[in-house]
Design a protein around this motif. Sequence first.
Motif, PDB file in Angstrom:
ATOM      1  N   GLN A 169      50.658  37.098  49.279  1.00  0.00           N
ATOM      2  CA  GLN A 169      50.688  36.463  48.048  1.00  0.00           C
ATOM      3  C   GLN A 169      49.462  36.842  47.139  1.00  0.00           C
ATOM      4  N   LEU A 170      48.292  36.852  48.103  1.00  0.00           N
ATOM      5  CA  LEU A 170      47.094  37.192  47.575  1.00  0.00           C
ATOM      6  C   LEU A 170      46.804  38.557  47.033  1.00  0.00           C
ATOM      7  N   THR A 171      47.424  39.466  47.903  1.00  0.00           N
ATOM      8  CA  THR A 171      47.185  41.086  47.565  1.00  0.00           C
ATOM      9  C   THR A 171      48.415  41.059  46.254  1.00  0.00           C
ATOM     10  N   GLY A 172      49.453  40.600  46.085  1.00  0.00           N
ATOM     11  CA  GLY A 172      50.195  40.781  44.959  1.00  0.00           C
ATOM     12  C   GLY A 172      49.538  40.201  43.741  1.00  0.00           C
ATOM     13  N   GLN A 173      48.858  39.155  43.763  1.00  0.00           N
ATOM     14  CA  GLN A 173      48.515  38.464  42.671  1.00  0.00           C
ATOM     15  C   GLN A 173      47.162  39.386  42.102  1.00  0.00           C
ATOM     16  N   ILE A 174      46.485  40.094  43.287  1.00  0.00           N
ATOM     17  CA  ILE A 174      45.185  40.662  42.851  1.00  0.00           C
ATOM     18  C   ILE A 174      45.358  41.911  42.214  1.00  0.00           C
ATOM     19  N   THR A 175      46.635  42.511  42.765  1.00  0.00           N
ATOM     20  CA  THR A 175      47.066  43.669  42.023  1.00  0.00           C
ATOM     21  C   THR A 175      47.515  43.781  40.570  1.00  0.00           C
ATOM     22  N   GLU A 181      38.698  34.442  41.137  1.00  0.00           N
ATOM     23  CA  GLU A 181      38.204  33.112  42.038  1.00  0.00           C
ATOM     24  C   GLU A 181      39.095  32.065  42.018  1.00  0.00           C
ATOM     25  N   ASP A 182      40.082  31.915  41.025  1.00  0.00           N
ATOM     26  CA  ASP A 182      40.668  30.968  41.175  1.00  0.00           C
ATOM     27  C   ASP A 182      41.966  31.194  42.220  1.00  0.00           C
ATOM     28  N   LEU A 183      42.079  32.537  42.255  1.00  0.00           N
ATOM     29  CA  LEU A 183      43.424  32.921  43.084  1.00  0.00           C
ATOM     30  C   LEU A 183      42.832  32.655  44.611  1.00  0.00           C
ATOM     31  N   GLY A 208      43.362  46.933  43.591  1.00  0.00           N
ATOM     32  CA  GLY A 208      43.571  45.743  44.353  1.00  0.00           C
ATOM     33  C   GLY A 208      42.928  46.196  45.804  1.00  0.00           C
ATOM     34  N   GLU A 209      43.034  47.607  46.001  1.00  0.00           N
ATOM     35  CA  GLU A 209      42.223  47.906  47.337  1.00  0.00           C
ATOM     36  C   GLU A 209      40.863  47.342  47.526  1.00  0.00           C
TER      37      GLU A 209
END
Length: 504
Positions: A216-222, A239-241, A270-271
């Motif tokens: 979930q995190l990496t998807g949203q960050i990307t 920060e919210d994520l 994202g990386e």
Amino acid sequence: MALSFIKKVFTFGREKPVEEQAPEETTPVEAAVPEQEAPVAESSVGSEFAEPASPPSVRSGHLPHEGGDRLESEAPAAQKEQADEQAEDDLRAELNAQEIEAEEASSSEHPLAIEVSGEPDATAIEPISPLVGEMSDRTEGGDEASVGSEFSSEITEAPTDSEPSSENTETPAVAPMLPKGFSTAVSAPAPAPEAPKQKLSWFQRLRAGLARTSSQLTGQITALFTKRKLDDQTLQDLEDLLIQADLGVETAMRVTDTLASERYGKDVTGEDVSRIMAQEIAKVLKPVAKPLQLDLSHKPHVILIVGVNGTGKTTTIGKLAAKLSGAGLKVMVAAGDTFRAAAIEQLKIWADRTKSEFIGTKLGADAAGLAFDAFQQAKASKSDVLIIDTAGRLQNKAELMAELEKIVRVLGKLDPDAPHTVLQTLDATTGQNALNQVEIFRNVAGVNGLIMTKLDGTARGGILVAISAKHKLPVYFIGVGEGVDDLEPFEAEDFAHAIAGIGQ
Ligand SMILES: Nc1nc2c(ncn2[C@@H]2O[C@H](COP(=O)(O)OP(=O)(O)OP(=O)(O)O)[C@@H](O)[C@H]2O)c(=O)[nH]1
């Protein structure tokens, strides 16, 4: 070499090596029957728990005569003969299986298993149990032969004080080789060559458990950083994520601050974010990733296990007992969860399985009284470690929390430093509520260490980062499955990588 090591492990800290004695028959809680010559407590506890009263796997439903009756009336003679033969074979197989079961059961039964009868009342605690004397007699009498079949032959060979052997004089007693994740102040022997690493498989389970959080995190960050330079808005969104992933405000800000200092105004992938996130999470977790220190001079080192219902207390006790008794320590487990018959049964099974001594009392009895009895008996039997289970309780139930406080107080009467370790189990599928759980259990029971369980499920492990940042309590182990071996020492970097979705 291995033989002498086992001898050393087994004789560590014992005042006197003991002689082997034929093990007595142990009566498991559910199977206690009055006619058996049992030590004081067994018969009465047995009667308390006789309610399931299931006969020892007679399996009458499987016996061939039932089916046989039906065949007799319906089948022709040849078929009947065939069916009879089949039935006979089945019966034989059944009996063989029962024999094997009986053999296994008798080899795993622990002659020192104790079940306390009566209702110990901690409000009027006197040197409680008539079992104490018996217990110490039995111990000195050499019942330690029962600590484990794998050790019994070694004990027989171990030289006694009166028969010094050259091996004994040449080789001083050394600290036991504690399992990974534990430490003790007593000097330990040089580590044995490392067993082939199985890290990958448990790490994979950890990653799978944290997949929900990490993907979930990496998807949203990307998505957040695609074709965007790092500016105030993206930092705020990031920060919210991170806060939504339970990592906590403090850690979220650490990540965004570091990212800003490295890449502000530049393209970010994202990386990049995952790498910095893993690095900052590891910084928070490293100080709390510690081995569980046992002070074996206490005899026993008392570990109290607390936590909310179903967080894995009893299972974790089984796993800990397996590690410790597997390392040659003498372990006693106490069924202080007197609210649930199944919890007592469950712990008894773990005790048998891990060759640990067991002490329990009847359902609904005073848990503090049981804890007191257990401590006395563990002292009398010179146990190295006593692990006390407690009933699960919600942190907002004042009455139950007061009972926990009482358990701690009562243990302190026998040793002001006891319980020496108060471990709280946290269910990794819990989110923010876990922060509050730690806060309250810490205040009431003096929690001084954590174990996070169920990290193999659909875990939300981010909360452990927030808890670590706030409470800075040691995290000793993580549970990655229901099996006896599914307890791993907590490793900060592995955990950080798993949350950030970085493979290993
Ligand atoms: N997948 C998984 N299941 C676990 C783990 N630890 C415990 N469990 C399971 O969680 C359930 C509850 O575990 P218990 O050990 O009974 O929990 P408890 O805290 O003693 O429960 P109460 O006595 O009701 O408070 C059981 O089904 C365990 O098998 C773990 O690390 N992973």
